[in-house]
Design a protein around this motif. Structure first.
Motif, PDB file in Angstrom:
ATOM      1  N   THR A   7      34.458  38.145  44.563  1.00  0.00           N
ATOM      2  CA  THR A   7      35.629  38.164  45.447  1.00  0.00           C
ATOM      3  C   THR A   7      35.205  37.936  46.889  1.00  0.00           C
ATOM      4  N   VAL A  38      38.534  39.093  39.700  1.00  0.00           N
ATOM      5  CA  VAL A  38      38.427  37.899  40.548  1.00  0.00           C
ATOM      6  C   VAL A  38      39.763  37.165  40.608  1.00  0.00           C
ATOM      7  N   ALA A  42      40.722  37.035  44.509  1.00  0.00           N
ATOM      8  CA  ALA A  42      40.017  35.921  45.147  1.00  0.00           C
ATOM      9  C   ALA A  42      40.871  35.244  46.215  1.00  0.00           C
TER      10      ALA A  42
END
Length: 53
Positions: A7, A38, A42
């Motif tokens: 991340t 993620v 992200a």
């Protein structure tokens, strides 16, 4: 912590690629904890790839 590291790396990335661990019909639809983390956190697009069966 792999999810946190990926991340953080997504802040300067154009794409993050993670693996999917699911096997079989039902579990093939599921993602592991790192992939889910993620995907949700992200800062760039995320691709989930699976290996051959």
């Amino acid at each position: 912590r792999p999810g946190k590291a990926l991340t953080e790396a997504s802040r300067t990335a154009q794409l993050v690629v993670v693996g999917g661990q699911g096997r079989g019909e039902l579990t093939g639809l599921l993602l592991g904890s790192v992939s889910q983390s993620v995907l949700h956190h992200a800062d760039c697009p995320v691709a989930v790839v699976r290996g051959p069966r």
